[in-house]
Design a protein around this motif. Structure first.
Motif, PDB file in Angstrom:
ATOM      1  N   ARG A   1     -90.922  -3.286   9.048  1.00  0.00           N
ATOM      2  CA  ARG A   1     -91.871  -4.161   8.358  1.00  0.00           C
ATOM      3  C   ARG A   1     -92.064  -3.790   6.889  1.00  0.00           C
ATOM      4  NH1 ARG A   1     -92.184  -4.271  13.239  1.00  0.00           N
ATOM      5  NH2 ARG A   1     -92.979  -6.018  14.464  1.00  0.00           N
ATOM      6  N   THR A   2     -91.203  -2.893   6.417  1.00  0.00           N
ATOM      7  CA  THR A   2     -91.348  -2.438   5.036  1.00  0.00           C
ATOM      8  C   THR A   2     -90.353  -3.160   4.136  1.00  0.00           C
ATOM      9  OG1 THR A   2     -92.030  -0.280   5.827  1.00  0.00           O
ATOM     10  CG2 THR A   2     -91.264  -0.397   3.555  1.00  0.00           C
ATOM     11  N   ALA A   3     -90.853  -3.724   3.049  1.00  0.00           N
ATOM     12  CA  ALA A   3     -89.975  -4.444   2.126  1.00  0.00           C
ATOM     13  C   ALA A   3     -88.993  -3.472   1.470  1.00  0.00           C
ATOM     14  CB  ALA A   3     -90.821  -5.132   1.055  1.00  0.00           C
ATOM     15  N   GLU A   4     -87.814  -3.997   1.168  1.00  0.00           N
ATOM     16  CA  GLU A   4     -86.808  -3.165   0.525  1.00  0.00           C
ATOM     17  C   GLU A   4     -87.331  -2.685  -0.826  1.00  0.00           C
ATOM     18  OE1 GLU A   4     -82.892  -5.029   1.016  1.00  0.00           O
ATOM     19  OE2 GLU A   4     -82.271  -3.674  -0.590  1.00  0.00           O
ATOM     20  N   GLY A   5     -87.094  -1.435  -1.124  1.00  0.00           N
ATOM     21  CA  GLY A   5     -87.524  -0.919  -2.420  1.00  0.00           C
ATOM     22  C   GLY A   5     -88.947  -0.374  -2.418  1.00  0.00           C
ATOM     23  N   LYS A   6     -89.674  -0.654  -1.348  1.00  0.00           N
ATOM     24  CA  LYS A   6     -91.074  -0.199  -1.269  1.00  0.00           C
ATOM     25  C   LYS A   6     -91.165   1.328  -1.313  1.00  0.00           C
ATOM     26  CE  LYS A   6     -95.515  -0.510  -0.517  1.00  0.00           C
ATOM     27  NZ  LYS A   6     -96.389  -0.926  -1.613  1.00  0.00           N
ATOM     28  N   ILE A   7     -90.285   1.975  -0.539  1.00  0.00           N
ATOM     29  CA  ILE A   7     -90.321   3.440  -0.481  1.00  0.00           C
ATOM     30  C   ILE A   7     -89.989   4.035  -1.860  1.00  0.00           C
ATOM     31  CG2 ILE A   7     -89.340   5.499   0.649  1.00  0.00           C
ATOM     32  CD1 ILE A   7     -90.889   3.865   2.639  1.00  0.00           C
ATOM     33  N   ASP A   8     -88.960   3.469  -2.512  1.00  0.00           N
ATOM     34  CA  ASP A   8     -88.593   3.942  -3.852  1.00  0.00           C
ATOM     35  C   ASP A   8     -89.781   3.832  -4.815  1.00  0.00           C
ATOM     36  OD1 ASP A   8     -86.055   4.484  -3.026  1.00  0.00           O
ATOM     37  OD2 ASP A   8     -85.220   2.554  -3.677  1.00  0.00           O
ATOM     38  N   GLU A   9     -90.489   2.714  -4.671  1.00  0.00           N
ATOM     39  CA  GLU A   9     -91.643   2.470  -5.535  1.00  0.00           C
ATOM     40  C   GLU A   9     -92.714   3.555  -5.333  1.00  0.00           C
ATOM     41  OE1 GLU A   9     -93.060  -1.634  -5.048  1.00  0.00           O
ATOM     42  OE2 GLU A   9     -95.071  -0.834  -5.411  1.00  0.00           O
ATOM     43  N   ILE A  10     -92.974   3.868  -4.068  1.00  0.00           N
ATOM     44  CA  ILE A  10     -93.974   4.896  -3.768  1.00  0.00           C
ATOM     45  C   ILE A  10     -93.535   6.247  -4.336  1.00  0.00           C
ATOM     46  CG2 ILE A  10     -95.100   6.180  -1.907  1.00  0.00           C
ATOM     47  CD1 ILE A  10     -94.883   3.573  -0.220  1.00  0.00           C
ATOM     48  N   VAL A  11     -92.245   6.555  -4.158  1.00  0.00           N
ATOM     49  CA  VAL A  11     -91.725   7.836  -4.663  1.00  0.00           C
ATOM     50  C   VAL A  11     -91.933   7.921  -6.178  1.00  0.00           C
ATOM     51  CG1 VAL A  11     -89.628   9.198  -5.018  1.00  0.00           C
ATOM     52  CG2 VAL A  11     -90.064   8.147  -2.795  1.00  0.00           C
ATOM     53  N   GLU A  12     -91.620   6.827  -6.867  1.00  0.00           N
ATOM     54  CA  GLU A  12     -91.835   6.767  -8.325  1.00  0.00           C
ATOM     55  C   GLU A  12     -93.293   7.057  -8.674  1.00  0.00           C
ATOM     56  OE1 GLU A  12     -90.034   6.235 -11.219  1.00  0.00           O
ATOM     57  OE2 GLU A  12     -88.359   6.721  -9.878  1.00  0.00           O
ATOM     58  N   ASN A  13     -94.190   6.397  -7.954  1.00  0.00           N
ATOM     59  CA  ASN A  13     -95.605   6.548  -8.238  1.00  0.00           C
ATOM     60  C   ASN A  13     -96.079   7.983  -8.045  1.00  0.00           C
ATOM     61  OD1 ASN A  13     -95.747   3.866  -8.840  1.00  0.00           O
ATOM     62  ND2 ASN A  13     -96.595   3.247  -6.850  1.00  0.00           N
ATOM     63  N   VAL A  14     -95.578   8.635  -6.996  1.00  0.00           N
ATOM     64  CA  VAL A  14     -95.961  10.021  -6.766  1.00  0.00           C
ATOM     65  C   VAL A  14     -95.349  10.909  -7.845  1.00  0.00           C
ATOM     66  CG1 VAL A  14     -95.873  11.972  -5.154  1.00  0.00           C
ATOM     67  CG2 VAL A  14     -96.224   9.664  -4.266  1.00  0.00           C
ATOM     68  N   MET A  15     -94.092  10.624  -8.197  1.00  0.00           N
ATOM     69  CA  MET A  15     -93.409  11.359  -9.273  1.00  0.00           C
ATOM     70  C   MET A  15     -94.222  11.311 -10.561  1.00  0.00           C
ATOM     71  SD  MET A  15     -90.345  12.827  -9.109  1.00  0.00           S
ATOM     72  CE  MET A  15     -89.159  12.446 -10.399  1.00  0.00           C
ATOM     73  N   ASN A  16     -94.744  10.116 -10.889  1.00  0.00           N
ATOM     74  CA  ASN A  16     -95.469   9.914 -12.140  1.00  0.00           C
ATOM     75  C   ASN A  16     -96.941  10.294 -12.040  1.00  0.00           C
ATOM     76  OD1 ASN A  16     -93.085   8.894 -13.139  1.00  0.00           O
ATOM     77  ND2 ASN A  16     -93.621   6.768 -12.617  1.00  0.00           N
TER      78      ASN A  16
END
Lengths: 315, 135
Positions: free
Chosen positions: A278-293
């Motif tokens: 149920r997770t949209a593609e790219g969602k996980i990458d987005e979260i990783v970016e947010n935590v990185m920043n």
């Protein structure tokens, strides 16, 4: 399913195919396992673990010869590590199993861990069931070369054998929690080497220090597997352990615990795949970016991420 | 997770030179495949039985003893007898061109001679396995 009836009729290729299906999470694998389940529960599952190079494969080879002599059939699962970088694996345990590899009562399957930690492969428990349903009397599960915490084999085996060798580390290694706590039978293999008596004595001391009241005293055997020495004693110890389990009700208790563990693992896996589907593609990458920043911490991110699941539940 | 390519690397016959086989096994492992290595002195019966139990899609045979003309085709024949002719059989080792031709006629998919870059073998397997499964 066709593959299930083929397997139940003794078709080795169907057996081998179904194992691959399960390993690759192919469609139909789950259904086949459900259909097979009622045919399982007859095999005595034996786990063999110990450090790399201790002779696990050779012990398996010789123990299989003993079991064949008694007219039993044997399934062997040999687990080796998968590379975390390439996903490839070199599965080399068959090299030491040539003596039994052509016997028609033996079926050997090598498995890569495929990212699973704990000493077994992701699907080892399912493969045990498949071999069990196929009608094998004994299933020997050889773990990856285990260090201290690869104790997962107890989730799958009725009898766990720890293979040690002389000259590995001092006695403090043995007091640490983990592998020494899971053994039903200990063997000091390569016992023709110097220090075998010391190793056996140290093991004995460490096991004796366990204050907990135990109704089974794990035997410590000295073997030279390459020459087949004392493997008959090992076989006897395995039979004694099984009789002990059956007489004391330990077998039922163990089975109950294993079923519970397995059920919870299946649920865990289901929840994970349910969420990911149920997770949209790219969602996980987005979260990783947010935590990185440093925009969010991973704990809150996970809470947010699972929020929609909560919504589902309320519906 | 997709279907993982499983390959059996085996040495039929009596020669004890397994360096080449090990180099290939390692290259395939590094290419993300699961490689089952059976060791030296395997009979064609042992090789075919292992290939069936391990459900491999490719068998790589290596022989440096000169017995390839006899042993390699035996593997192909035994696969047929066991209804496992879908398994691709590759050969390697010191094999003269004429022999390689004969082996292809006997049902080996390809012969890789000495000095073949391992990448060539990796690519060959990838391409042909995909063809087989129709992906």
């Amino acid at each position: 399913m066709e593959i299930v009836s083929e397997l139940l009729s003794g078709d080795r290729r169907a057996l081998a195919r179904l194992i691959s299906m399960v390993e690759n999470l192919e469609p139909g694998a789950k259904k086949a396992l459900s259909e097979l389940y009622s045919y399982t529960g007859n095999a005595h599952v034996i786990g063999i673990t110990g450090p790399p190079g201790s002779g696990k494969s050779t012990v398996v080879d010789k123990l299989t010869l003993e079991l064949l002599d008694e007219g039993k059939s044997v399934g062997i699962i040999a687990v080796d590590p998968t590379s975390p970088f390439t996903g490839g694996a070199l599965l080399g345990d068959r090299v030491r199993m040539n003596e039994v590899s052509l016997d028609e009562d033996v079926f050997i399957r090598s498995m890569g861990t495929r990212g699973h930690l704990g000493g077994l492969a992701t699907k080892t428990r399912d493969v045990i069931k498949i071999l069990d349903a196929f009608g094998k009397d004994f299933i020997l599960v050889e773990t990856v070369g285990a260090g201290q915490s690869e104790v997962e084999v107890v989730k799958a085996a009725h009898t766990t054998i720890i293979v040690e060798v002389p000259g590995l580390g001092d006695d403090i290694q043995a007091i640490k929690a983990g592998i020494l706590e899971i053994g039903d039978i200990f063997i000091v293999n390569k016992a023709d080497r110097d220090g075998a008596d010391n190793t056996a004595r140290e093991l004995d001391t460490m096991l004796g220090m366990n204050q907990e009241e135990k109704d089974w005293e794990p035997p410590i055997l000295k073997t030279v597997a390459k020459e087949g020495k004392n493997i008959d004693e090992l076989n006897d110890a395995i039979s004694s352990h099984l009789s002990h389990l059956k007489e004391t009700g330990g077998f039922e208790e163990l089975k109950k615990k294993q079923i519970r563990d397995e059920f919870l693992d299946i649920v865990r896996e289901k929840i994970y795949s349910y969420t990911m589907e149920r997770t949209a593609e790219g969602k996980i990458d987005e979260i990783v970016e947010n935590v990185m920043n440093s925009e969010i911490d991973p704990y809150s991110a996970a809470e947010d991420f699972l929020e929609p699941l909560e919504e589902d539940r309320k519906d | 997770m997709g279907r993982k390519i499983r390959v059996l690397i085996a040495k039929p016959g009596l020669d004890g030179h397994d360096r080449g086989a090990k180099v290939v096994a390692r290259a395939l492992r590094d290419a993300g495949m699961e490689v089952i290595y059976t060791g030296l002195h395997q009979t064609p019966e042992q090789i075919v039985e292992a290939a069936i139990q391990e459900d491999v899609v490719v068998i790589g045979l290596s022989a440096l003893s000169g017995a390839h003309l006899e042993l390699f085709p035996q593997v192909v024949d035994l696969l047929e007898e066991n209804n496992a002719e879908d398994i691709i059989v590759l050969g390697g080792g010191i094999i003269p061109d004429d022999d390689a031709e004969k082996l292809r006629e006997e049902g080996l998919a390809k012969i890789f001679g000495p000095g073949t870059p391992t990448q060539e073998i990796v690519e060959y397997i990838r391409e042909n396995v995909e063809l087989e499964s129709g992906e």
